[in-house]
Design a protein around this motif. Structure first.
Motif, PDB file in Angstrom:
ATOM      1  N   HIS A  97       3.002  -3.139  -5.169  1.00 14.44           N
ATOM      2  CA  HIS A  97       2.707  -4.039  -5.153  1.00 14.44           C
ATOM      3  C   HIS A  97       1.357  -4.377  -4.013  1.00 14.44           C
ATOM      4  O   HIS A  97       0.083  -4.944  -4.047  1.00 14.44           O
ATOM      5  N   ARG A  98       1.521  -3.278  -2.547  1.00 14.43           N
ATOM      6  CA  ARG A  98       1.126  -3.526  -1.375  1.00 14.43           C
ATOM      7  C   ARG A  98      -0.328  -1.944  -1.538  1.00 14.43           C
ATOM      8  O   ARG A  98      -1.034  -1.758  -0.890  1.00 14.43           O
ATOM      9  N   HIS A  99       0.320  -1.577  -2.498  1.00 13.52           N
ATOM     10  CA  HIS A  99      -0.953  -0.155  -3.291  1.00 13.52           C
ATOM     11  C   HIS A  99      -0.710   0.751  -2.364  1.00 13.52           C
ATOM     12  O   HIS A  99      -1.404   2.326  -1.888  1.00 13.52           O
ATOM     13  N   PHE A 100       0.714   0.910  -2.073  1.00 12.10           N
ATOM     14  CA  PHE A 100       0.988   2.279  -1.408  1.00 12.10           C
ATOM     15  C   PHE A 100       0.851   3.803  -2.403  1.00 12.10           C
ATOM     16  O   PHE A 100       1.187   3.574  -3.875  1.00 12.10           O
ATOM     17  N   PRO A 101       0.720   5.204  -2.117  1.00 11.01           N
ATOM     18  CA  PRO A 101       0.613   5.394  -2.782  1.00 11.01           C
ATOM     19  C   PRO A 101       1.456   5.683  -3.326  1.00 11.01           C
ATOM     20  O   PRO A 101       2.667   5.712  -2.602  1.00 11.01           O
ATOM     21  N   GLN A 102       1.939   6.222  -5.037  1.00 15.94           N
ATOM     22  CA  GLN A 102       2.866   6.891  -5.190  1.00 15.94           C
ATOM     23  C   GLN A 102       3.960   7.493  -4.753  1.00 15.94           C
ATOM     24  O   GLN A 102       5.076   7.503  -4.422  1.00 15.94           O
ATOM     25  N   ARG A 103       2.910   8.929  -4.021  1.00 12.52           N
ATOM     26  CA  ARG A 103       3.800  10.129  -3.465  1.00 12.52           C
ATOM     27  C   ARG A 103       4.930   9.441  -2.651  1.00 12.52           C
ATOM     28  O   ARG A 103       6.130   9.939  -1.876  1.00 12.52           O
ATOM     29  N   ILE A 104       4.748   8.560  -1.818  1.00  5.18           N
ATOM     30  CA  ILE A 104       5.011   8.331  -0.137  1.00  5.18           C
ATOM     31  C   ILE A 104       6.206   7.131  -0.669  1.00  5.18           C
ATOM     32  O   ILE A 104       7.335   7.625  -0.039  1.00  5.18           O
ATOM     33  N   ILE A 105       5.766   6.180  -2.123  1.00  4.67           N
ATOM     34  CA  ILE A 105       7.237   5.997  -2.772  1.00  4.67           C
ATOM     35  C   ILE A 105       8.303   6.638  -3.300  1.00  4.67           C
ATOM     36  O   ILE A 105      10.021   6.332  -2.614  1.00  4.67           O
ATOM     37  N   ASP A 106       7.896   7.207  -3.669  1.00  2.00           N
ATOM     38  CA  ASP A 106       9.243   8.383  -4.462  1.00  2.00           C
ATOM     39  C   ASP A 106       9.148   8.997  -3.617  1.00  2.00           C
ATOM     40  O   ASP A 106      10.574   9.828  -3.755  1.00  2.00           O
ATOM     41  N   ASN A 107       8.756   9.898  -2.396  1.00  2.00           N
ATOM     42  CA  ASN A 107       9.543  11.042  -1.278  1.00  2.00           C
ATOM     43  C   ASN A 107      10.019  10.095  -0.250  1.00  2.00           C
ATOM     44  O   ASN A 107      10.923  10.881   0.484  1.00  2.00           O
ATOM     45  N   TYR A 108      10.018   9.041   0.004  1.00  2.00           N
ATOM     46  CA  TYR A 108      10.298   7.732   1.522  1.00  2.00           C
ATOM     47  C   TYR A 108      11.035   7.291   1.157  1.00  2.00           C
ATOM     48  O   TYR A 108      11.642   5.920   2.013  1.00  2.00           O
ATOM     49  N   THR A 109      11.809   6.523  -0.183  1.00  2.00           N
ATOM     50  CA  THR A 109      12.609   5.179  -0.806  1.00  2.00           C
ATOM     51  C   THR A 109      13.726   6.198  -1.315  1.00  2.00           C
ATOM     52  O   THR A 109      14.175   5.619  -2.426  1.00  2.00           O
ATOM     53  N   ASN A 110      13.897   7.472  -0.916  1.00  2.00           N
ATOM     54  CA  ASN A 110      14.927   7.953  -2.197  1.00  2.00           C
ATOM     55  C   ASN A 110      16.671   8.131  -1.174  1.00  2.00           C
ATOM     56  O   ASN A 110      16.988   9.520  -1.522  1.00  2.00           O
ATOM     57  N   ILE A 111      16.291   7.896  -0.085  1.00  2.00           N
ATOM     58  CA  ILE A 111      17.400   7.931   0.277  1.00  2.00           C
ATOM     59  C   ILE A 111      19.099   7.715  -0.412  1.00  2.00           C
ATOM     60  O   ILE A 111      19.423   6.334  -0.507  1.00  2.00           O
ATOM     61  N   PRO A 112      20.075   8.513  -0.027  1.00  2.00           N
ATOM     62  CA  PRO A 112      20.959   8.576  -0.975  1.00  2.00           C
ATOM     63  C   PRO A 112      21.746   7.461  -0.867  1.00  2.00           C
ATOM     64  O   PRO A 112      22.049   7.261   1.211  1.00  2.00           O
ATOM     65  N   PHE A 113      23.289   6.734  -0.866  1.00  2.00           N
ATOM     66  CA  PHE A 113      23.995   5.502  -0.143  1.00  2.00           C
ATOM     67  C   PHE A 113      24.965   6.338   0.756  1.00  2.00           C
ATOM     68  O   PHE A 113      25.580   5.589   1.828  1.00  2.00           O
TER      69      PHE A 113
END
Length: 238
Positions: A123-139
């Motif tokens: 919603h804040r127009h972050f690049p999709q590559r940043i969203i995919d690569n930096y929000t995938n920390i496993p539990f």
């Protein structure tokens, strides 16, 4: 009894009557120190954590925790198109995920919180590559994030400069040509390690127009007056 600045969390196991007597004595200890408090039996909020008696409490007497969000939180992260280094956007995306990983004891609630975080970044127009690569920390990495880590002290001063989107990749540039300094005996003593690059933000229109400091008026010793910048406002409109 756990305190963080002026917020306190204290489990109580001696009954409601003794608790009220304790709170009464606490608020009468000093006339200028008063405590406001909330009493909960099954769930409570402390700082950015919601605690409740879940499955872990039934099995191991350990409270379950989830991330607490205030109702007024609009998740106004830095905009994806703002004039900030790419590392800033990466830190916002990953740093929040690390916080969620620490403040959620259940895998399902953690993954649901991260999914909401990804939507907020989009919603804040972050690049999709940043969203995919930096929000995938496993539990499964949660135990690692809960460990105490000591920060390393810098032996060399950081290299500070003003950021501009047309600036080259300074850190990569310094590391590529660092051998020119490390091979020189005099410079090697002055700079034993590679410096850390720190970028400061440039002044935008808001910083030119708004001043946070209040100065005392020369005609009055008691009143404070808010002064406009010493520049003509037309300078910023040309």
């Amino acid at each position: 009894w756990i305190r963080y600045i002026d917020d306190i969390f204290a489990p109580w196991t001696h009954g409601r009557d003794k608790l009220e007597s304790f709170l009464h004595a606490l608020n009468n200890f000093h006339p200028n120190i008063k405590f406001t408090y909330e009493i909960h039996e099954n769930k409570a909020t402390y700082l950015d954590i919601d605690m409740h008696k879940g499955n872990r409490f039934q099995l191991h007497s350990i409270l379950d925790i989830t991330t607490h969000f205030k109702p007024t939180n609009t998740f106004q992260y830095v905009h994806g198109s703002s004039c900030h280094p790419t590392s800033t956007h990466k830190s916002v995306a990953k740093g929040e995920c690390i916080r969620f990983l620490r403040s959620n004891s259940d895998r399902d609630t953690y993954e649901a919180t991260v999914a909401k975080h990804r939507r907020n970044l989009k919603h804040r127009h972050f690049p999709q590559r940043i969203i995919d690569n930096y929000t995938n920390i496993p539990f499964t990495q949660r135990p690692t994030t809960l460990e105490d880590k000591q920060k390393k002290k810098l032996k060399t001063p950081p290299f500070v400069t003003t950021y501009t989107p047309w600036f080259p990749q300074l850190t990569k540039l310094i590391h590529t040509h660092w051998h020119l300094i490390s091979n020189d005996p005099h410079l090697q003593k002055a700079f034993p390690e590679n410096p850390i690059t720190a970028l400061r933000s440039n002044k935008n229109l808001s910083k030119h127009l708004v001043r946070a400091d209040l100065k005392t008026s020369p005609k009055s010793n008691s009143a404070l007056s808010l002064r406009l910048p010493p520049h003509d406002l037309t300078d910023y409109c040309e």
